[in-house]
Design an enzyme around this catalytic site. Sequence first.
Site, mmCIF file in Angstrom:
data_model
loop_
_atom_site.group_PDB
_atom_site.id
_atom_site.type_symbol
_atom_site.label_atom_id
_atom_site.label_comp_id
_atom_site.label_asym_id
_atom_site.label_seq_id
_atom_site.Cartn_x
_atom_site.Cartn_y
_atom_site.Cartn_z
ATOM 1 N N HIS A 116 66.439 -6.987 17.857
ATOM 2 C CA HIS A 116 67.722 -6.922 17.127
ATOM 3 C C HIS A 116 68.641 -8.079 17.538
ATOM 4 O O HIS A 116 69.772 -7.866 18.001
ATOM 5 C CB HIS A 116 68.408 -5.569 17.369
ATOM 6 C CG HIS A 116 69.412 -5.230 16.309
ATOM 7 N ND1 HIS A 116 69.690 -3.957 15.910
ATOM 8 C CD2 HIS A 116 70.217 -6.024 15.546
ATOM 9 C CE1 HIS A 116 70.614 -3.967 14.967
ATOM 10 N NE2 HIS A 116 70.957 -5.215 14.732
ATOM 11 N N GLU A 132 65.392 2.643 17.112
ATOM 12 C CA GLU A 132 65.784 1.636 18.083
ATOM 13 C C GLU A 132 66.409 2.257 19.331
ATOM 14 O O GLU A 132 67.204 3.186 19.188
ATOM 15 C CB GLU A 132 66.831 0.733 17.402
ATOM 16 C CG GLU A 132 66.500 -0.709 17.509
ATOM 17 C CD GLU A 132 67.341 -1.554 16.571
ATOM 18 O OE1 GLU A 132 67.069 -1.521 15.371
ATOM 19 O OE2 GLU A 132 68.235 -2.229 17.067
ATOM 20 N N ARG A 168 68.048 -3.003 8.649
ATOM 21 C CA ARG A 168 68.054 -1.859 9.555
ATOM 22 C C ARG A 168 66.656 -1.268 9.547
ATOM 23 O O ARG A 168 65.992 -1.219 8.500
ATOM 24 C CB ARG A 168 69.047 -0.786 9.086
ATOM 25 C CG ARG A 168 70.497 -1.123 9.382
ATOM 26 C CD ARG A 168 70.808 -1.060 10.896
ATOM 27 N NE ARG A 168 72.192 -1.424 11.165
ATOM 28 C CZ ARG A 168 72.613 -2.663 11.416
ATOM 29 N NH1 ARG A 168 71.767 -3.673 11.459
ATOM 30 N NH2 ARG A 168 73.886 -2.893 11.649
HETATM 31 P P1 NAD Z 1 76.165 -6.981 2.015
HETATM 32 O O1 NAD Z 1 76.911 -5.694 1.875
HETATM 33 O O2 NAD Z 1 76.855 -8.247 1.671
HETATM 34 O O3 NAD Z 1 74.790 -6.912 1.165
HETATM 35 C C1 NAD Z 1 74.003 -5.766 1.059
HETATM 36 C C2 NAD Z 1 73.439 -5.730 -0.361
HETATM 37 O O4 NAD Z 1 72.495 -4.669 -0.450
HETATM 38 C C3 NAD Z 1 74.514 -5.467 -1.429
HETATM 39 O O5 NAD Z 1 74.490 -6.489 -2.405
HETATM 40 C C4 NAD Z 1 74.111 -4.121 -2.010
HETATM 41 O O6 NAD Z 1 74.402 -3.979 -3.388
HETATM 42 C C5 NAD Z 1 72.605 -4.143 -1.763
HETATM 43 N N1 NAD Z 1 71.982 -2.825 -1.887
HETATM 44 C C6 NAD Z 1 72.460 -1.617 -1.524
HETATM 45 N N2 NAD Z 1 71.589 -0.649 -1.847
HETATM 46 C C7 NAD Z 1 70.516 -1.253 -2.409
HETATM 47 C C8 NAD Z 1 69.280 -0.782 -2.940
HETATM 48 N N3 NAD Z 1 68.969 0.509 -2.962
HETATM 49 N N4 NAD Z 1 68.415 -1.692 -3.443
HETATM 50 C C9 NAD Z 1 68.708 -3.013 -3.435
HETATM 51 N N5 NAD Z 1 69.880 -3.513 -2.952
HETATM 52 C C10 NAD Z 1 70.761 -2.639 -2.439
HETATM 53 O O7 NAD Z 1 75.664 -6.993 3.527
HETATM 54 P P2 NAD Z 1 75.204 -8.263 4.400
HETATM 55 O O8 NAD Z 1 76.367 -8.843 5.133
HETATM 56 O O9 NAD Z 1 74.347 -9.144 3.568
HETATM 57 O O10 NAD Z 1 74.331 -7.515 5.516
HETATM 58 C C11 NAD Z 1 73.173 -6.774 5.139
HETATM 59 C C12 NAD Z 1 72.732 -5.903 6.291
HETATM 60 O O11 NAD Z 1 72.217 -6.723 7.326
HETATM 61 C C13 NAD Z 1 73.855 -5.117 7.002
HETATM 62 O O12 NAD Z 1 74.189 -3.912 6.343
HETATM 63 C C14 NAD Z 1 73.272 -4.864 8.360
HETATM 64 O O13 NAD Z 1 72.642 -3.597 8.364
HETATM 65 C C15 NAD Z 1 72.241 -5.970 8.521
HETATM 66 N N6 NAD Z 1 72.568 -6.850 9.640
HETATM 67 C C16 NAD Z 1 71.659 -7.021 10.629
HETATM 68 C C17 NAD Z 1 71.937 -7.858 11.697
HETATM 69 C C18 NAD Z 1 70.923 -8.110 12.786
HETATM 70 O O14 NAD Z 1 71.314 -8.473 13.884
HETATM 71 N N7 NAD Z 1 69.646 -7.971 12.513
HETATM 72 C C19 NAD Z 1 73.177 -8.482 11.797
HETATM 73 C C20 NAD Z 1 74.087 -8.297 10.769
HETATM 74 C C21 NAD Z 1 73.780 -7.476 9.698
#
Ligand code: NAD
Length: 321
Positions: free
Chosen positions: A285, A267, A238
């Site tokens: 995105h 965004e 994000r």
């Molecule tokens: P997920 O919940 O499986 O993984 C997120 C990880 O971040 C978790 O392991 C969590 O413990 C960790 N985390 C939280 N706070 C933290 C911190 N302060 N320091 C380090 N690690 C921390 O989520 P995911 O399915 O892997 O997706 C991750 C993110 O990708 C989503 O939340 C979304 O915002 C983003 N995303 C973007 C797109 C895109 O089109 N660009 C599409 C899908 C998801």
Amino acid sequence: MKVLITREIPRAGVDLLRKHPSLELDIRKGPPLSEAELIKAVDGKDAIVSVLPDQINEKVLNAGKPTLRLVANYAVGFDNIDIKTAASLGIYVSNTPGNLTESVAEHALALMISSARNIVQADKYVRAGSYKYWSPMLFLGPVLTKKTLGIIGFGRIGQYLAKIAKGGFDMRILYHDIQRFDKGEQEIGAMYTSLDDLLENSDFISIHVNLMPSTKHLIGERELKKMKPTAYLINTSRGQVIDEAALYTALKDGWIEGAGIDVYENEPKIYSGLTELDNVTLTPHIGSATREARVEMSRMVAENVVEVLINGRPPKNLIKP
Ligand code: NAD
């Protein structure tokens, strides 16, 4: 029961919902609904299928009272929804995780390669008719093989990227997260480390945390200055996780070599200076923009609606506040 679908989504999900004659669908098309339009549209609805630009805030949730039982977000992220207010009103919130993991991880890898190998700049150069003769010094960039990839946020997407970077490029994987993933560490051969250590020792850094108050501006001036001047920063998580003004200065003044960015702090607005720089690859995105992921997300979002409205159970992909 009435379901608001705020934006056209692939047919798979709509067809699934149409199999239930008790569901009446209100499908909107075109640009995102404004707050006022959302407030009007949500009145009397039992569920909303929302997309990321829809700000499902306290006012919108209250406008859904007393019928609204579910906000089914067509996304993995859910930072566009006021989760706390939804919980206090007894409204479920769901997302569509898992199925787009591979698509986002592949996009992060594409940004790594595009940034390192100057793909966008090279394409522009060819189209401009500048390719007159081959030169050994043209568009040099680093090799990925055996380099160190630092992953911040080692969840679904972070771990899948680690797997393909390890398997495909034999990269050394460092990760930082607020939790340890013993299984992932063993299977992928990833090493857990502090954020500072990861910043100082990685050739490529890819961010995969969720956006929460604790991850807003996780990467700012201090962190960017810790990175190697030859390193690349990739963000498909994000926009608000990075302080975009600091990133601009880091790229302009050479604190880091380059960046690949898919998500933006405000965004769809982009920090004005960023678009002027050659050492950043920018995409709108599109991390999950594969046909496969979008169809699967559509099916999942519909299943969450059916689970709540037809089967009377919590959604399969319930977000807990
Ligand atoms: P997920 O919940 O499986 O993984 C997120 C990880 O971040 C978790 O392991 C969590 O413990 C960790 N985390 C939280 N706070 C933290 C911190 N302060 N320091 C380090 N690690 C921390 O989520 P995911 O399915 O892997 O997706 C991750 C993110 O990708 C989503 O939340 C979304 O915002 C983003 N995303 C973007 C797109 C895109 O089109 N660009 C599409 C899908 C998801």
